[in-house]
Design a protein around this motif. Structure first.
Motif, PDB file in Angstrom:
ATOM      1  N   LYS A 112       0.807  -1.226   0.000  1.00 51.85           N
ATOM      2  CA  LYS A 112       0.000   0.000   0.000  1.00 51.85           C
ATOM      3  C   LYS A 112       0.836   1.270   0.000  1.00 51.85           C
ATOM      4  CE  LYS A 112      -3.849  -2.144   2.546  1.00 51.85           C
ATOM      5  NZ  LYS A 112      -4.719  -2.034   3.746  1.00 51.85           N
ATOM      6  N   ALA A 113       2.129   1.142   0.211  1.00 51.45           N
ATOM      7  CA  ALA A 113       2.987   2.318   0.309  1.00 51.45           C
ATOM      8  C   ALA A 113       3.152   3.020  -1.033  1.00 51.45           C
ATOM      9  CB  ALA A 113       4.360   1.915   0.849  1.00 51.45           C
ATOM     10  N   ILE A 114       3.353   4.324  -0.981  1.00 46.14           N
ATOM     11  CA  ILE A 114       3.695   5.109  -2.171  1.00 46.14           C
ATOM     12  C   ILE A 114       5.215   5.070  -2.301  1.00 46.14           C
ATOM     13  CG2 ILE A 114       3.644   7.392  -3.243  1.00 46.14           C
ATOM     14  CD1 ILE A 114       1.140   7.956  -1.512  1.00 46.14           C
ATOM     15  N   VAL A 115       5.713   4.338  -3.274  1.00 49.33           N
ATOM     16  CA  VAL A 115       7.153   4.146  -3.414  1.00 49.33           C
ATOM     17  C   VAL A 115       7.777   5.368  -4.086  1.00 49.33           C
ATOM     18  CG1 VAL A 115       8.962   2.697  -4.397  1.00 49.33           C
ATOM     19  CG2 VAL A 115       6.844   1.650  -3.561  1.00 49.33           C
ATOM     20  N   VAL A 116       8.724   5.971  -3.410  1.00 52.39           N
ATOM     21  CA  VAL A 116       9.389   7.177  -3.907  1.00 52.39           C
ATOM     22  C   VAL A 116      10.649   6.777  -4.668  1.00 52.39           C
ATOM     23  CG1 VAL A 116      10.588   9.294  -3.211  1.00 52.39           C
ATOM     24  CG2 VAL A 116       8.504   8.577  -2.018  1.00 52.39           C
ATOM     25  N   GLN A 117      10.864   7.387  -5.817  1.00 54.74           N
ATOM     26  CA  GLN A 117      12.067   7.137  -6.608  1.00 54.74           C
ATOM     27  C   GLN A 117      13.184   8.089  -6.174  1.00 54.74           C
ATOM     28  OE1 GLN A 117      12.253   4.526  -8.714  1.00 54.74           O
ATOM     29  NE2 GLN A 117      10.169   4.110  -7.976  1.00 54.74           N
ATOM     30  N   PRO A 118      14.416   7.665  -6.300  1.00 50.06           N
ATOM     31  CA  PRO A 118      15.525   8.560  -5.941  1.00 50.06           C
ATOM     32  C   PRO A 118      15.451   9.872  -6.719  1.00 50.06           C
ATOM     33  CG  PRO A 118      16.328   6.340  -6.302  1.00 50.06           C
ATOM     34  CD  PRO A 118      14.895   6.345  -6.744  1.00 50.06           C
ATOM     35  N   ILE A 119      15.820  10.936  -6.064  1.00 47.88           N
ATOM     36  CA  ILE A 119      15.796  12.251  -6.705  1.00 47.88           C
ATOM     37  C   ILE A 119      16.916  12.325  -7.735  1.00 47.88           C
ATOM     38  CG2 ILE A 119      16.137  14.720  -6.321  1.00 47.88           C
ATOM     39  CD1 ILE A 119      14.885  14.335  -3.561  1.00 47.88           C
ATOM     40  N   SER A 120      16.560  12.650  -8.974  1.00 43.69           N
ATOM     41  CA  SER A 120      17.550  12.700 -10.049  1.00 43.69           C
ATOM     42  C   SER A 120      18.348  13.995  -9.983  1.00 43.69           C
ATOM     43  CB  SER A 120      16.838  12.623 -11.414  1.00 43.69           C
ATOM     44  OG  SER A 120      16.054  13.790 -11.608  1.00 43.69           O
ATOM     45  N   LYS A 121      19.434  14.037 -10.718  1.00 44.19           N
ATOM     46  CA  LYS A 121      20.246  15.263 -10.753  1.00 44.19           C
ATOM     47  C   LYS A 121      19.438  16.437 -11.289  1.00 44.19           C
ATOM     48  CE  LYS A 121      24.703  12.934 -11.229  1.00 44.19           C
ATOM     49  NZ  LYS A 121      25.914  12.747 -12.067  1.00 44.19           N
ATOM     50  N   LEU A 243      10.595   5.531   1.279  1.00 48.12           N
ATOM     51  CA  LEU A 243      11.735   6.225   0.677  1.00 48.12           C
ATOM     52  C   LEU A 243      12.822   5.250   0.239  1.00 48.12           C
ATOM     53  CD1 LEU A 243      12.017   9.321   3.047  1.00 48.12           C
ATOM     54  CD2 LEU A 243      10.582   8.985   1.037  1.00 48.12           C
ATOM     55  N   PRO A 244      13.583   5.608  -0.807  1.00 47.31           N
ATOM     56  CA  PRO A 244      14.618   4.718  -1.340  1.00 47.31           C
ATOM     57  C   PRO A 244      15.907   4.790  -0.527  1.00 47.31           C
ATOM     58  CG  PRO A 244      14.598   6.755  -2.586  1.00 47.31           C
ATOM     59  CD  PRO A 244      13.465   6.859  -1.579  1.00 47.31           C
ATOM     60  N   ASN A 245      16.812   3.883  -0.820  1.00 45.47           N
ATOM     61  CA  ASN A 245      18.127   3.887  -0.188  1.00 45.47           C
ATOM     62  C   ASN A 245      18.972   4.978  -0.840  1.00 45.47           C
ATOM     63  OD1 ASN A 245      20.608   3.411   0.906  1.00 45.47           O
ATOM     64  ND2 ASN A 245      20.893   1.387   0.032  1.00 45.47           N
ATOM     65  N   ASP A 246      18.665   6.207  -0.501  1.00 45.20           N
ATOM     66  CA  ASP A 246      19.344   7.355  -1.106  1.00 45.20           C
ATOM     67  C   ASP A 246      19.333   8.500  -0.096  1.00 45.20           C
ATOM     68  OD1 ASP A 246      20.358   8.768  -3.700  1.00 45.20           O
ATOM     69  OD2 ASP A 246      18.781  10.082  -2.898  1.00 45.20           O
ATOM     70  N   GLU A 247      20.496   8.827   0.418  1.00 43.39           N
ATOM     71  CA  GLU A 247      20.601   9.812   1.497  1.00 43.39           C
ATOM     72  C   GLU A 247      20.023  11.172   1.102  1.00 43.39           C
ATOM     73  OE1 GLU A 247      22.934  13.160   3.410  1.00 43.39           O
ATOM     74  OE2 GLU A 247      23.295  12.303   1.419  1.00 43.39           O
TER      75      GLU A 247
END
Length: 342
Positions: A112-121, A243-247
């Motif tokens: 059910k989670a809204i999966v967030v993609q890593p923020i691009s450059k 949230l993704p594995n992206d600091e």
């Protein structure tokens, strides 16, 4: 007569010396143990086995702390350690009573989670302003005070409820203390659980005040949803971000959306964290722990996260701790970071 008195006096002094020497700690470790028991008012069943067991627990941790703090003073470690109210417990007892995130199992509500993609450059360059170097939602008045989960494996409930409270306060101005007892009793009890379960329950019910559904640290009833328990307006969860594995992405959502539920692998030396930036693990693996992520910063070139624990204000930095950021220490950035939407 005088000779008898002198002999009597010498015997009295000798006996007194024996009594005093028996009651006084005669080694550094004896003194450490005596001071620890007095400071934390630990009450034991007065049996030799029980005393020896607790003494071994305390002194074992004291030796580990002493070695670590020597490295800390030499600048080889970024955090200091200390004996605390948990130190008299064995490692097995600690594992059973201080954790509570079932991270090695798949939550039935995870889809059910809204999966967030890593923020691009490209996304980064389009931000209106760069993120500040330091941010802590605890400074903004939307994070509730530190609590103590006791011996119930309910860290998941404290972290998830903390995130819901902060979201409701920041977004809708509803800043009441919600009930971890309800979150625990109506989802996964004291056997450990998931943030997803708490969010899913809140979607249909909203929150109940802590004062109306007090925390006891054990199952007291079967999920009381009585009409007498008034629901708090604007505390229903509408969904949640995973949230993704992206600091950089985690920092961006933390700053723009609000505090987050976060989980990590917990190792033995974490139990005695005192202050500084937790940056290295030592000892046995204890299990999965969940806390509330409230901010981030940098100190002496080391980036860190700021997190609220649920072991009372006596732990760490008044119930908080900082963990090194950007290196996925203990899988803190790569396991489970969620933010509820209200």
């Amino acid at each position: 007569m005088e000779l008898k008195f002198v002999i009597f006096l010498l015997i009295l002094i000798n006996n007194f010396s024996i009594i005093m020497s028996a009651s006084m700690p005669d080694t550094e470790e004896d003194q450490v143990f005596a001071e620890y028991m007095n400071k934390f008012k630990i009450r034991l069943r007065k049996t030799a086995n029980e005393v020896d067991k607790v003494r071994n627990n305390v002194i074992g941790k004291y030796r580990m702390i002493k070695r670590h703090n020597e490295r800390f003073r030499k600048g080889k470690e970024k955090f200091e350690m200390e004996l605390n109210k948990l130190s008299y417990l064995s490692f097995e007892e600690l594992k059973k009573s201080t954790l509570g995130f079932r991270g090695n199992e798949t939550s039935p509500y995870a889809s059910k989670a809204i999966v967030v993609q890593p923020i691009s450059k490209t996304s980064r360059t389009r931000r209106e302003a760069p993120l500040p170097e330091y941010w802590n939602w605890n400074d903004k008045g939307i994070v509730r005070p530190v609590q103590d989960q006791g011996t119930c494996s309910s860290c998941y409930a404290f972290a998830a409820i903390g995130a819901i409270e902060a979201a409701a306060c920041k977004t809708l101005g509803q800043c009441q203390k919600l009930s971890e007892q309800e979150a625990m009793e109506c989802t996964d009890l004291c056997s450990g659980g998931w943030d997803d379960a708490v969010y899913t329950y809140s979607i249909s019910t909203g929150g109940c005040t802590s004062s109306n559904y007090a925390y006891y640290g054990y199952k007291r009833q079967e999920c009381s949803t009585s009409k007498l328990r008034k629901r708090i307006t604007n505390t229903k969860v509408k969904g949640w971000y995973l949230l993704p594995n992206d600091e950089e992405t985690i920092r961006t959502y933390l700053y723009n959306v609000g505090p987050a539920f976060v989980s990590f692998y917990l190792y033995e030396n974490f139990y005695n964290f005192k202050s500084g930036i937790y940056s290295s693990y030592e000892g046995e693996y204890a299990g999965a722990h969940a806390v509330l992520l409230t901010g981030y910063g940098t100190e002496n070139g080391t980036d860190y996260w700021i997190m609220r624990n649920s072991w009372g204000v006596e732990f760490g930095e008044r119930g908080y701790f900082r963990m090194q950021r950007g290196i996925n220490l203990c899988n803190v950035e790569g396991w489970k970071v969620t933010i509820p939407i209200v």
